[in-house]
Design a protein around this motif. Structure first.
Motif, PDB file in Angstrom:
ATOM      1  N   LEU A 193      -8.490   7.629  -4.432  1.00 16.54           N
ATOM      2  CA  LEU A 193      -8.471   6.877  -5.687  1.00 16.54           C
ATOM      3  C   LEU A 193      -7.683   5.589  -5.546  1.00 16.54           C
ATOM      4  CD1 LEU A 193      -8.015   9.807  -8.205  1.00 16.54           C
ATOM      5  CD2 LEU A 193      -9.992   8.249  -8.068  1.00 16.54           C
ATOM      6  N   PHE A 194      -6.545   5.658  -4.869  1.00 20.71           N
ATOM      7  CA  PHE A 194      -5.772   4.433  -4.671  1.00 20.71           C
ATOM      8  C   PHE A 194      -6.569   3.412  -3.863  1.00 20.71           C
ATOM      9  CE2 PHE A 194      -3.062   1.797  -1.992  1.00 20.71           C
ATOM     10  CZ  PHE A 194      -2.513   1.008  -2.994  1.00 20.71           C
ATOM     11  N   ARG A 195      -7.174   3.839  -2.765  1.00 15.75           N
ATOM     12  CA  ARG A 195      -7.958   2.905  -1.943  1.00 15.75           C
ATOM     13  C   ARG A 195      -9.126   2.328  -2.738  1.00 15.75           C
ATOM     14  NH1 ARG A 195      -6.187  -0.200   0.519  1.00 15.75           N
ATOM     15  NH2 ARG A 195      -7.995  -0.652   1.784  1.00 15.75           N
ATOM     16  N   PHE A 196      -9.798   3.162  -3.528  1.00 17.11           N
ATOM     17  CA  PHE A 196     -10.923   2.698  -4.337  1.00 17.11           C
ATOM     18  C   PHE A 196     -10.501   1.544  -5.240  1.00 17.11           C
ATOM     19  CE2 PHE A 196     -13.321   2.918  -8.337  1.00 17.11           C
ATOM     20  CZ  PHE A 196     -14.606   2.681  -7.856  1.00 17.11           C
ATOM     21  N   PHE A 197      -9.427   1.727  -5.995  1.00 20.28           N
ATOM     22  CA  PHE A 197      -9.001   0.683  -6.933  1.00 20.28           C
ATOM     23  C   PHE A 197      -8.348  -0.495  -6.222  1.00 20.28           C
ATOM     24  CE2 PHE A 197      -9.301   4.304  -9.906  1.00 20.28           C
ATOM     25  CZ  PHE A 197     -10.239   3.747 -10.771  1.00 20.28           C
TER      26      PHE A 197
ATOM     27  N   ASP B 296      -1.086  -3.889  -6.076  1.00 17.68           N
ATOM     28  CA  ASP B 296      -1.168  -2.500  -5.613  1.00 17.68           C
ATOM     29  C   ASP B 296      -0.575  -1.533  -6.627  1.00 17.68           C
ATOM     30  OD1 ASP B 296      -2.118  -2.357  -2.540  1.00 17.68           O
ATOM     31  OD2 ASP B 296      -1.178  -4.259  -3.014  1.00 17.68           O
ATOM     32  N   VAL B 297       0.443  -1.960  -7.347  1.00 17.62           N
ATOM     33  CA  VAL B 297       0.987  -1.129  -8.419  1.00 17.62           C
ATOM     34  C   VAL B 297      -0.065  -0.961  -9.515  1.00 17.62           C
ATOM     35  CG1 VAL B 297       2.724  -1.031 -10.260  1.00 17.62           C
ATOM     36  CG2 VAL B 297       3.402  -1.666  -7.934  1.00 17.62           C
ATOM     37  N   LEU B 298      -0.775  -2.027  -9.847  1.00 22.64           N
ATOM     38  CA  LEU B 298      -1.833  -1.931 -10.854  1.00 22.64           C
ATOM     39  C   LEU B 298      -2.964  -1.024 -10.374  1.00 22.64           C
ATOM     40  CD1 LEU B 298      -1.939  -5.624 -12.089  1.00 22.64           C
ATOM     41  CD2 LEU B 298      -1.047  -3.640 -13.335  1.00 22.64           C
ATOM     42  N   ALA B 299      -3.339  -1.133  -9.102  1.00 23.21           N
ATOM     43  CA  ALA B 299      -4.365  -0.231  -8.551  1.00 23.21           C
ATOM     44  C   ALA B 299      -3.883   1.218  -8.642  1.00 23.21           C
ATOM     45  CB  ALA B 299      -4.678  -0.602  -7.102  1.00 23.21           C
TER      46      ALA B 299
ATOM     47  N   GLU C 142       0.830  -1.198   0.000  1.00 26.43           N
ATOM     48  CA  GLU C 142       0.000   0.000   0.000  1.00 26.43           C
ATOM     49  C   GLU C 142       0.871   1.258   0.000  1.00 26.43           C
ATOM     50  OE1 GLU C 142      -1.146  -2.713   1.570  1.00 26.43           O
ATOM     51  OE2 GLU C 142      -3.189  -2.858   0.780  1.00 26.43           O
ATOM     52  N   PHE C 143       1.966   1.236   0.745  1.00 24.54           N
ATOM     53  CA  PHE C 143       2.876   2.371   0.754  1.00 24.54           C
ATOM     54  C   PHE C 143       3.355   2.661  -0.672  1.00 24.54           C
ATOM     55  CE2 PHE C 143       2.738   2.192   5.189  1.00 24.54           C
ATOM     56  CZ  PHE C 143       3.660   3.022   5.820  1.00 24.54           C
ATOM     57  N   VAL C 144       3.829   1.640  -1.343  1.00 20.28           N
ATOM     58  CA  VAL C 144       4.367   1.824  -2.695  1.00 20.28           C
ATOM     59  C   VAL C 144       3.266   2.269  -3.652  1.00 20.28           C
ATOM     60  CG1 VAL C 144       5.438   0.640  -4.652  1.00 20.28           C
ATOM     61  CG2 VAL C 144       6.297   0.260  -2.334  1.00 20.28           C
ATOM     62  N   GLY C 145       2.088   1.678  -3.546  1.00 20.00           N
ATOM     63  CA  GLY C 145       0.979   2.063  -4.418  1.00 20.00           C
ATOM     64  C   GLY C 145       0.617   3.524  -4.272  1.00 20.00           C
ATOM     65  N   VAL C 146       0.474   3.970  -3.042  1.00 24.50           N
ATOM     66  CA  VAL C 146       0.095   5.377  -2.831  1.00 24.50           C
ATOM     67  C   VAL C 146       1.250   6.311  -3.194  1.00 24.50           C
ATOM     68  CG1 VAL C 146       0.645   5.748  -0.378  1.00 24.50           C
ATOM     69  CG2 VAL C 146      -1.403   6.776  -1.359  1.00 24.50           C
ATOM     70  N   PHE C 147       2.496   5.867  -3.042  1.00 27.93           N
ATOM     71  CA  PHE C 147       3.638   6.680  -3.491  1.00 27.93           C
ATOM     72  C   PHE C 147       3.518   6.960  -4.996  1.00 27.93           C
ATOM     73  CE2 PHE C 147       7.096   5.210  -0.188  1.00 27.93           C
ATOM     74  CZ  PHE C 147       6.382   5.804   0.832  1.00 27.93           C
ATOM     75  N   ILE C 148       3.158   5.933  -5.765  1.00 22.80           N
ATOM     76  CA  ILE C 148       3.035   6.082  -7.217  1.00 22.80           C
ATOM     77  C   ILE C 148       1.985   7.140  -7.549  1.00 22.80           C
ATOM     78  CG2 ILE C 148       2.284   4.911  -9.334  1.00 22.80           C
ATOM     79  CD1 ILE C 148       3.551   2.326  -8.084  1.00 22.80           C
ATOM     80  N   VAL C 149       0.857   7.082  -6.876  1.00 23.55           N
ATOM     81  CA  VAL C 149      -0.217   8.041  -7.157  1.00 23.55           C
ATOM     82  C   VAL C 149       0.199   9.449  -6.728  1.00 23.55           C
ATOM     83  CG1 VAL C 149      -2.663   8.564  -6.910  1.00 23.55           C
ATOM     84  CG2 VAL C 149      -1.907   6.184  -6.867  1.00 23.55           C
TER      85      VAL C 149
END
Length: 163
Positions: A115-119, A144-147, A90-97
């Motif tokens: 948006l990250f949490r939604f996807f 999470d990267v895809l989300a 989740e950390f990495v996913g939200v960093f990307i966004v």
């Protein structure tokens, strides 16, 4: 008697476990993924403001690579694949966004988080497929990267239509 609680098999004194559970944010219930994403958002905003976008993206890529190991090791130690308390992904996913938003205004930060949490929760195709089929640390990280990619597409669409 054997211990059935996988959380008893990890230690916050172990730096691998500490990072995998997002400095303890993944241990907060209910919704550890949301708490992990919130902690990641706060850390990401701080780091992005200090590092700038290019360096932050390099840092995020390194966090992804590290996360493949952290998540695999912690999963193995817990004996449970992708336990909810593991939130480094989740950390990495939200960093990307966060790297994709046009400014660090509170509105864009909230949008990035939401948006990250939604996807991440919805897991539209092909996210759910990868989440179910890949059982490695890479598999834990990639959904999470895809989300995040889905969220970034929405961020770009919002920018296109409003800015």
């Amino acid at each position: 008697m054997t211990e059935n609680n996988p959380l008893k098999k990890i230690s916050l004194l172990n730096p691998i476990h500490l990072l995998a559970v997002g400095f303890g944010s993944g241990l907060i219930h209910p919704a550890p993924g949301t708490w992990g994403s919130l902690a990641g958002t706060i850390l990401g905003v701080i780091l992005l403001s200090l590092l700038g976008v290019k360096t932050f993206l390099i840092f995020t890529a390194l966090c992804f690579l590290l996360g493949c190991y952290l998540c695999q090791k912690t999963t193995a130690d817990m004996g449970v694949h992708d336990h909810g308390s593991i939130v480094w992904d989740e950390f990495v996913g939200v960093f990307i966004v966060l790297a994709a938003i046009p400014s660090l205004s509170w509105q864009w930060i909230v949008a990035a988080f939401a948006l990250f949490r939604f996807f991440d929760i919805l897991k539209p195709f092909p996210i759910r497929y990868f989440d179910e089929k890949l059982e490695s640390g890479f598999g834990i990280m990639v959904d999470d990267v895809l989300a995040a990619i889905y969220a970034v597409i929405v961020v770009f669409a919002i920018q296109y239509w409003t800015l």
